[in-house]
Design a protein around this motif. Structure first.
Motif, PDB file in Angstrom:
ATOM      1  N   MET A 152       0.832  -1.115   0.178  1.00  0.00           N
ATOM      2  CA  MET A 152      -0.067   0.016   0.022  1.00  0.00           C
ATOM      3  C   MET A 152       1.076   1.143  -0.098  1.00  0.00           C
ATOM      4  SD  MET A 152      -3.179  -1.008  -0.130  1.00  0.00           S
ATOM      5  CE  MET A 152      -2.591  -2.422  -0.996  1.00  0.00           C
ATOM      6  N   LEU A 153       2.022   1.206   0.712  1.00  0.00           N
ATOM      7  CA  LEU A 153       2.838   2.477   0.713  1.00  0.00           C
ATOM      8  C   LEU A 153       3.461   2.509  -0.618  1.00  0.00           C
ATOM      9  CD1 LEU A 153       4.156   4.574   2.776  1.00  0.00           C
ATOM     10  CD2 LEU A 153       5.947   2.861   3.137  1.00  0.00           C
ATOM     11  N   LEU A 154       3.719   1.347  -1.210  1.00  0.00           N
ATOM     12  CA  LEU A 154       4.196   1.568  -2.599  1.00  0.00           C
ATOM     13  C   LEU A 154       3.278   2.220  -3.577  1.00  0.00           C
ATOM     14  CD1 LEU A 154       6.811   0.290  -4.074  1.00  0.00           C
ATOM     15  CD2 LEU A 154       5.123  -1.588  -4.793  1.00  0.00           C
ATOM     16  N   ILE A 155       2.033   1.792  -3.338  1.00  0.00           N
ATOM     17  CA  ILE A 155       1.197   2.356  -4.155  1.00  0.00           C
ATOM     18  C   ILE A 155       0.947   3.876  -3.962  1.00  0.00           C
ATOM     19  CG2 ILE A 155      -1.366   2.313  -4.781  1.00  0.00           C
ATOM     20  CD1 ILE A 155      -1.393  -0.676  -4.360  1.00  0.00           C
ATOM     21  N   ILE A 156       0.985   4.227  -2.649  1.00  0.00           N
ATOM     22  CA  ILE A 156       1.012   5.579  -2.306  1.00  0.00           C
ATOM     23  C   ILE A 156       2.056   6.523  -2.968  1.00  0.00           C
ATOM     24  CG2 ILE A 156       1.276   7.455  -0.576  1.00  0.00           C
ATOM     25  CD1 ILE A 156      -0.307   5.509   1.107  1.00  0.00           C
ATOM     26  N   GLY A 157       3.051   6.000  -2.947  1.00  0.00           N
ATOM     27  CA  GLY A 157       4.372   6.452  -3.730  1.00  0.00           C
ATOM     28  C   GLY A 157       4.398   6.639  -5.157  1.00  0.00           C
ATOM     29  N   ILE A 158       3.469   5.715  -5.829  1.00  0.00           N
ATOM     30  CA  ILE A 158       3.132   5.724  -7.049  1.00  0.00           C
ATOM     31  C   ILE A 158       2.302   7.027  -7.525  1.00  0.00           C
ATOM     32  CG2 ILE A 158       2.194   4.540  -9.204  1.00  0.00           C
ATOM     33  CD1 ILE A 158       3.496   2.093  -8.182  1.00  0.00           C
ATOM     34  N   MET A 159       1.230   6.910  -6.677  1.00  0.00           N
ATOM     35  CA  MET A 159       0.252   7.822  -6.812  1.00  0.00           C
ATOM     36  C   MET A 159       0.883   9.290  -6.705  1.00  0.00           C
ATOM     37  SD  MET A 159      -2.507   6.407  -7.674  1.00  0.00           S
ATOM     38  CE  MET A 159      -1.436   5.038  -8.568  1.00  0.00           C
ATOM     39  N   ILE A 160       1.839   9.402  -5.762  1.00  0.00           N
ATOM     40  CA  ILE A 160       2.458  10.792  -5.533  1.00  0.00           C
ATOM     41  C   ILE A 160       3.085  11.063  -6.768  1.00  0.00           C
ATOM     42  CG2 ILE A 160       4.227  12.047  -4.359  1.00  0.00           C
ATOM     43  CD1 ILE A 160       3.042  10.436  -1.749  1.00  0.00           C
ATOM     44  N   GLY A 161       3.867  10.251  -7.228  1.00  0.00           N
ATOM     45  CA  GLY A 161       4.606  10.379  -8.433  1.00  0.00           C
ATOM     46  C   GLY A 161       3.825  10.897  -9.678  1.00  0.00           C
ATOM     47  N   TYR A 162       2.642  10.254  -9.742  1.00  0.00           N
ATOM     48  CA  TYR A 162       1.631  10.886 -10.762  1.00  0.00           C
ATOM     49  C   TYR A 162       1.149  12.329 -10.623  1.00  0.00           C
ATOM     50  CZ  TYR A 162       0.709   6.062 -12.876  1.00  0.00           C
ATOM     51  OH  TYR A 162       1.288   4.899 -13.410  1.00  0.00           O
ATOM     52  N   ILE A 163       0.992  12.570  -9.427  1.00  0.00           N
ATOM     53  CA  ILE A 163       0.410  13.920  -9.102  1.00  0.00           C
ATOM     54  C   ILE A 163       1.520  14.756  -9.583  1.00  0.00           C
ATOM     55  CG2 ILE A 163      -0.315  15.564  -7.175  1.00  0.00           C
ATOM     56  CD1 ILE A 163      -1.447  13.198  -5.899  1.00  0.00           C
ATOM     57  N   THR A 164       2.826  14.766  -9.129  1.00  0.00           N
ATOM     58  CA  THR A 164       3.770  15.711  -9.299  1.00  0.00           C
ATOM     59  C   THR A 164       3.910  15.715 -10.816  1.00  0.00           C
ATOM     60  OG1 THR A 164       5.651  13.951  -8.819  1.00  0.00           O
ATOM     61  CG2 THR A 164       4.945  15.270  -7.027  1.00  0.00           C
ATOM     62  N   SER A 165       3.953  14.385 -11.709  1.00  0.00           N
ATOM     63  CA  SER A 165       4.025  14.686 -13.073  1.00  0.00           C
ATOM     64  C   SER A 165       2.902  15.510 -13.569  1.00  0.00           C
ATOM     65  CB  SER A 165       3.805  13.210 -13.413  1.00  0.00           C
ATOM     66  OG  SER A 165       4.881  12.399 -13.079  1.00  0.00           O
ATOM     67  N   SER A 166       1.736  15.559 -13.060  1.00  0.00           N
ATOM     68  CA  SER A 166       0.539  16.118 -13.559  1.00  0.00           C
ATOM     69  C   SER A 166       0.963  17.781 -13.281  1.00  0.00           C
ATOM     70  CB  SER A 166      -0.658  15.867 -12.773  1.00  0.00           C
ATOM     71  OG  SER A 166      -1.760  16.694 -13.189  1.00  0.00           O
ATOM     72  N   ALA A 167       1.507  18.051 -12.034  1.00  0.00           N
ATOM     73  CA  ALA A 167       1.704  19.378 -11.701  1.00  0.00           C
ATOM     74  C   ALA A 167       2.977  20.097 -12.600  1.00  0.00           C
ATOM     75  CB  ALA A 167       2.088  19.534 -10.259  1.00  0.00           C
ATOM     76  N   ILE A 168       3.835  19.127 -12.891  1.00  0.00           N
ATOM     77  CA  ILE A 168       4.911  19.582 -13.759  1.00  0.00           C
ATOM     78  C   ILE A 168       4.297  19.673 -15.221  1.00  0.00           C
ATOM     79  CG2 ILE A 168       7.051  18.624 -14.985  1.00  0.00           C
ATOM     80  CD1 ILE A 168       7.745  17.267 -12.390  1.00  0.00           C
ATOM     81  N   SER A 169       3.467  18.855 -15.797  1.00  0.00           N
ATOM     82  CA  SER A 169       2.974  19.321 -17.097  1.00  0.00           C
ATOM     83  C   SER A 169       2.026  20.440 -17.223  1.00  0.00           C
ATOM     84  CB  SER A 169       1.933  17.827 -17.483  1.00  0.00           C
ATOM     85  OG  SER A 169       2.810  16.530 -17.416  1.00  0.00           O
ATOM     86  N   LEU A 170       1.582  20.793 -16.045  1.00  0.00           N
ATOM     87  CA  LEU A 170       0.793  22.354 -16.266  1.00  0.00           C
ATOM     88  C   LEU A 170       1.929  23.076 -16.129  1.00  0.00           C
ATOM     89  CD1 LEU A 170      -1.931  21.227 -13.502  1.00  0.00           C
ATOM     90  CD2 LEU A 170      -2.278  21.785 -15.833  1.00  0.00           C
ATOM     91  N   LEU A 171       2.968  23.030 -15.198  1.00  0.00           N
ATOM     92  CA  LEU A 171       3.993  23.934 -15.442  1.00  0.00           C
ATOM     93  C   LEU A 171       4.485  24.389 -16.697  1.00  0.00           C
ATOM     94  CD1 LEU A 171       5.492  23.511 -12.101  1.00  0.00           C
ATOM     95  CD2 LEU A 171       4.171  25.492 -12.555  1.00  0.00           C
ATOM     96  N   ASN A 172       4.935  23.104 -17.305  1.00  0.00           N
ATOM     97  CA  ASN A 172       5.270  23.200 -18.807  1.00  0.00           C
ATOM     98  C   ASN A 172       4.197  23.948 -19.861  1.00  0.00           C
ATOM     99  OD1 ASN A 172       7.927  21.979 -19.134  1.00  0.00           O
ATOM    100  ND2 ASN A 172       7.170  20.277 -18.021  1.00  0.00           N
ATOM    101  N   PHE A 173       3.186  23.582 -19.505  1.00  0.00           N
ATOM    102  CA  PHE A 173       2.200  24.239 -20.542  1.00  0.00           C
ATOM    103  C   PHE A 173       2.117  25.671 -20.492  1.00  0.00           C
ATOM    104  CE2 PHE A 173      -2.099  25.671 -21.491  1.00  0.00           C
ATOM    105  CZ  PHE A 173      -2.205  25.116 -22.788  1.00  0.00           C
ATOM    106  N   PHE A 174       2.181  26.144 -19.263  1.00  0.00           N
ATOM    107  CA  PHE A 174       2.198  27.768 -19.139  1.00  0.00           C
ATOM    108  C   PHE A 174       3.345  28.488 -18.978  1.00  0.00           C
ATOM    109  CE2 PHE A 174      -1.999  26.140 -17.323  1.00  0.00           C
ATOM    110  CZ  PHE A 174      -2.864  27.256 -17.937  1.00  0.00           C
ATOM    111  N   SER A 175       4.461  27.603 -19.408  1.00  0.00           N
ATOM    112  CA  SER A 175       5.856  28.325 -18.951  1.00  0.00           C
ATOM    113  C   SER A 175       6.209  28.652 -20.553  1.00  0.00           C
ATOM    114  CB  SER A 175       6.755  27.335 -18.705  1.00  0.00           C
ATOM    115  OG  SER A 175       8.211  28.031 -18.597  1.00  0.00           O
TER     116      SER A 175
END
Length: 342
Positions: free
Chosen positions: A153-176
């Motif tokens: 479960m902790l492993l899955i949480i780490g993967i989900m956090i990775g998805y969230i940060t990737s999404s935030a980075i994609s948004l920053l790239n779009f507006f940069s």
């Protein structure tokens, strides 16, 4: 026989370290390099700068970064009993990437320039952003580790956090801006030349502390190979060990990613290379061999990156998958034959 493997790796590591000093994108005569390393100081100032301020720090950085990522990968694979676990699995390097994206893309900074709104150089801001992002994600993971007992479960949480940060980075790239996106892309390719001679003692010192903590955890890691319940019956405080392991992994991954970028595959593939060489999962021998193999692979990748010579330097993350992916494919295909975690 197994100790002969250690001596062979040490010998090859020494040869490869020397090759990183004598070979590079700039052609410098062998005798001149030797003269500079011996401190005679009779060669060109440019050559002395290249050897002492560029190649030597870069080779030492590669050794420590490779060792750090490999040991972090080994510990995560053991505690999660998962051959595909690595330093990126808990989202730590994703947090570092988000920190860098905030500095470069949101504030308009570049790796070599000055970051808008900050009083220090853009390069130092990038390092600060990466380290802050990685440590923040590590704190979140440690918090969840106190609430959740299941490693899966902790492993899955780490993967989900990775998805969230990737999404935030994609948004920053779009507006940069285009310049910001380019700077972030260059950092994301990985590079061992990001540590200067002045920064090197601090970089190595912090990673040495993380590696020392990992060595202290050798016995608990061996107990965890037989399962958490068995380890608890042996008197191992599994909860405390897991937190210490996350701290060690966080330090090793955060510092390496902050200075060198998100280097791929070393943390994932090198522990498997060490296991295949030794044919054992005993961390008493596996841990030091993994450490040495990590340094060896990192130095090899660093040397391969300068093969084009004056034509340029190959990005590090264009080389590491070529070496690491075949190992992972082999492990996946032969996972029934290779029993690592029992």
């Amino acid at each position: 026989m197994k100790y002969r493997i250690v001596w062979c790796i040490l010998l090859l590591l020494g040869i490869l370290f020397a090759a990183n000093l004598f070979l590079g994108s700039a052609k410098i005569p062998f005798r001149s390099v030797l003269s500079i390393l011996m401190g005679e100081g009779t060669e060109k100032d440019t050559w002395m700068y290249i050897i002492l301020q560029t190649r030597l720090p870069q080779a030492v950085t590669a050794m420590f970064a490779g060792a750090a990522l490999a040991v972090a990968g080994l510990m995560l694979q053991t505690v999660f009993a998962n051959p595909l676990a690595g330093p990126s699995i808990l989202g730590i390097d994703s947090g570092a990437s988000l920190g860098v994206a905030l500095v470069i893309l949101l504030y308009g900074g570049t790796v070599g320039g000055v970051v808008v709104g900050l009083s220090f150089s853009g390069y130092m801001a990038v390092i600060f952003g990466a380290f802050t992002g990685a440590i923040t994600i590590l704190g979140i993971i440690i918090f969840f580790s106190t609430l959740i007992r299941s490693n899966v479960m902790l492993l899955i949480i780490g993967i989900m956090i990775g998805y969230i940060t990737s999404s935030a980075i994609s948004l920053l790239n779009f507006f940069s801006t285009a310049e910001g996106v380019f700077s972030y892309t260059m950092w994301g390719m990985g590079d061992f030349s990001g540590v200067s001679a002045e920064q090197l003692p601090y970089f190595c010192g912090i990673l040495a502390l993380g590696l020392l903590l990992a060595l202290v955890l050798i016995k608990p890691l061996n107990a965890l190979l037989l399962g958490e319940r068995y380890a608890e019956n042996l008197g191992v405080n599994v909860k405390r060990v897991r937190i210490l392991l996350l701290i060690s992994t966080g330090i090793l991954t955060a510092v390496t990613t902050a200075f060198c970028g998100p280097v791929a595959f070393i943390g994932l593939a090198v522990p498997h290379i060490a296991r295949l060489m030794l044919g054992t999962s005993n961390h008493k021998l596996l841990m030091p061999v993994t450490l040495l193999c990590g340094s060896f692979i990192a130095l090899l990748c660093n040397l391969l990156s300068v093969l084009p010579g004056s034509a340029g330097v190959i990005p590090l993350n264009a080389i590491t998958p070529v070496l690491g992916a075949p190992v992972i494919i082999y492990v996946i295909v032969n996972q029934k034959k290779i029993q690592y975690f029992n």
